[in-house]
Design a protein around this motif. Structure first.
Motif, PDB file in Angstrom:
ATOM      1  N   LEU A 195       0.830  -1.205   0.000  1.00 19.87           N
ATOM      2  CA  LEU A 195       0.000   0.000   0.000  1.00 19.87           C
ATOM      3  C   LEU A 195       0.870   1.263   0.000  1.00 19.87           C
ATOM      4  N   LYS A 196       1.951   1.256   0.773  1.00 20.50           N
ATOM      5  CA  LYS A 196       2.849   2.410   0.804  1.00 20.50           C
ATOM      6  C   LYS A 196       3.549   2.593  -0.538  1.00 20.50           C
TER       7      LYS A 196
ATOM      8  N   PHE B 250      -9.252  -5.096   1.583  1.00 15.17           N
ATOM      9  CA  PHE B 250      -7.887  -4.882   1.108  1.00 15.17           C
ATOM     10  C   PHE B 250      -7.897  -4.387  -0.335  1.00 15.17           C
ATOM     11  N   LEU B 251      -8.771  -4.948  -1.176  1.00 13.68           N
ATOM     12  CA  LEU B 251      -8.884  -4.457  -2.548  1.00 13.68           C
ATOM     13  C   LEU B 251      -9.301  -2.990  -2.557  1.00 13.68           C
ATOM     14  N   GLY B 252     -10.219  -2.649  -1.657  1.00 18.07           N
ATOM     15  CA  GLY B 252     -10.639  -1.247  -1.558  1.00 18.07           C
ATOM     16  C   GLY B 252      -9.495  -0.335  -1.163  1.00 18.07           C
ATOM     17  N   ASP B 253      -8.643  -0.812  -0.250  1.00 19.22           N
ATOM     18  CA  ASP B 253      -7.476  -0.024   0.154  1.00 19.22           C
ATOM     19  C   ASP B 253      -6.507   0.167  -1.010  1.00 19.22           C
ATOM     20  N   LEU B 254      -6.330  -0.886  -1.832  1.00 18.82           N
ATOM     21  CA  LEU B 254      -5.434  -0.786  -2.987  1.00 18.82           C
ATOM     22  C   LEU B 254      -5.962   0.227  -4.000  1.00 18.82           C
ATOM     23  N   VAL B 255      -7.268   0.193  -4.234  1.00 15.51           N
ATOM     24  CA  VAL B 255      -7.868   1.150  -5.167  1.00 15.51           C
ATOM     25  C   VAL B 255      -7.735   2.568  -4.623  1.00 15.51           C
TER      26      VAL B 255
ATOM     27  N   GLY C  51     -13.350 -11.443  -5.947  1.00 13.50           N
ATOM     28  CA  GLY C  51     -12.586 -10.210  -6.121  1.00 13.50           C
ATOM     29  C   GLY C  51     -12.960  -9.478  -7.396  1.00 13.50           C
ATOM     30  N   LEU C  52     -13.165 -10.227  -8.473  1.00 11.80           N
ATOM     31  CA  LEU C  52     -13.534  -9.599  -9.738  1.00 11.80           C
ATOM     32  C   LEU C  52     -14.912  -8.947  -9.659  1.00 11.80           C
ATOM     33  N   GLY C  53     -15.802  -9.568  -8.886  1.00  2.00           N
ATOM     34  CA  GLY C  53     -17.112  -8.969  -8.702  1.00  2.00           C
ATOM     35  C   GLY C  53     -17.014  -7.606  -8.034  1.00  2.00           C
ATOM     36  N   PHE C  54     -16.149  -7.507  -7.019  1.00  2.00           N
ATOM     37  CA  PHE C  54     -15.955  -6.221  -6.341  1.00  2.00           C
ATOM     38  C   PHE C  54     -15.302  -5.212  -7.275  1.00  2.00           C
ATOM     39  N   LEU C  55     -14.249  -5.640  -7.993  1.00  2.00           N
ATOM     40  CA  LEU C  55     -13.532  -4.721  -8.867  1.00  2.00           C
ATOM     41  C   LEU C  55     -14.410  -4.251 -10.022  1.00  2.00           C
ATOM     42  N   SER C  56     -15.322  -5.102 -10.464  1.00  2.00           N
ATOM     43  CA  SER C  56     -16.228  -4.701 -11.542  1.00  2.00           C
ATOM     44  C   SER C  56     -17.077  -3.501 -11.129  1.00  2.00           C
TER      45      SER C  56
END
Length: 326
Positions: free
Chosen positions: A89-90, A117-122, A157-162
């Motif tokens: 993340l940093k 975690f995916l949300g934090d990366l975005v 994960g792909l569902g969230f990223l979509s």
């Protein structure tokens, strides 16, 4: 520790010719939590708390040294499994602050199921995810990665990223065509294309790193079958790393000016364990003694070719273009 800048980069810097420095790739090597059948690094699943870290300060210094050399400010993060790098993340936030426009993460991790975690990366700045699809179903995909539950984590994960596409997040699925998933290749591409931002799926060329006959016979399709599979789904595919003579509709694709330009582009590569910048030239151009001319066609100077072991096993007859195309 200062990064080692290769001579071709220094020459480009001195001449002001930076058009081909297309982006920066950082290779991180924390252990992967999958055990893909084709991967030379596969072993037992490694606990996350045993993942190896690299000093962030040294990686930041490499980024600072490389950034001014780039014509396009694209940043690629890959390696064995970057999702297990504690400073990820940093690193992403620093790259965004430095000015990188596109930040692409290559990952296959089970952590794809962790939506927070995916949300934090975005939020930190990742705006492109490059994710593998090795089969259209859990049975096929999980067998290739030898990790039960991987397909479920992948689709979750792909569902969230979509749902993040409206925020500018891109999804780039990729696949490998090997013996164990060849029969469902077309279905794999069709399923993966549903998640792709562009409806295209990257199809990477696979050659075993060991280049042993046993590995080729276990994983690599004979050329005729390989070309047949590629042709079956070419409308959804973007072929990466393939010899040009394997690519369906090669004449139309190679004739395009943008394709010719793409072939001249380079990507700087940073390996934090060595803190080195090396060029992104095709392997046969860096090591011509190991990748001799395969069929000697007129595109040899730009084509990656194949390893001699491929020719030893399958012969030269599968390589090269029709006479009128040379």
């Amino acid at each position: 520790m200062r990064p080692s800048i290769p001579s071709f980069v220094l020459r480009a810097q001195e001449s002001g010719d930076r058009f081909f420095l297309e982006g920066l790739f950082v290779s991180l090597s924390p252990p992967c939590d999958l055990r893909c059948v084709f991967c030379s690094h596969s072993g037992e699943n490694v606990p996350r708390d045993q993942a190896e870290d690299f000093p962030l300060d040294e990686i930041f210094e490499s980024l600072n040294g490389a950034y001014p050399l780039l014509a396009r400010k694209d940043f690629f993060i890959g390696g064995d499994e970057p999702m297990h790098f504690s400073g990820l993340l940093k690193l992403v936030a620093y790259a965004r602050q430095l000015g990188f426009k596109k930040i692409e993460l290559f990952t296959a991790s089970m952590r794809l199921a962790e939506r927070s975690f995916l949300g934090d990366l975005v939020s930190a700045g990742v705006n492109r995810f490059n994710i593998p699809f090795y089969g259209p179903t859990a049975r096929v995909h999980d067998a290739v990665v030898r990790t039960p539950g991987s397909f479920r984590a992948l689709t979750k994960g792909l569902g969230f990223l979509s749902r993040c596409k409206r925020a500018g997040v891109e999804i780039v699925p990729h696949t490998l065509l090997i013996n164990s998933n060849a029969d469902v290749f077309s279905r794999t591409v069709d399923r993966a294309s549903l998640y792709s931002t562009s409806s295209l799926v990257q199809v990477w060329f696979f050659e075993p790193q060991s280049h042993s006959r046993a590995e080729y016979e276990r994983f690599v399709l004979p050329p005729d079958r390989l070309k047949s599979c590629l042709s079956s789904s070419s409308h959804h595919c973007r072929f990466l790393g393939y010899p040009f003579c394997f690519i369906p509709s090669w004449a139309r694709r190679i004739a395009k000016p943008w394709m010719k330009n793409n072939l001249r582009r380079e990507v700087l590569w940073v390996a934090p364990e060595k803190i080195n910048l090396i060029n992104g030239l095709p392997y046969h151009q860096r090591c011509p003694e190991k990748y001799p001319a395969c069929a000697g066609c007129s595109w040899r100077s730009r084509c990656r070719g194949v390893h001699p072991a491929y020719i030893d096993i399958f012969g030269k007859s599968c390589l090269g273009f029709p006479r009128q195309a040379s």
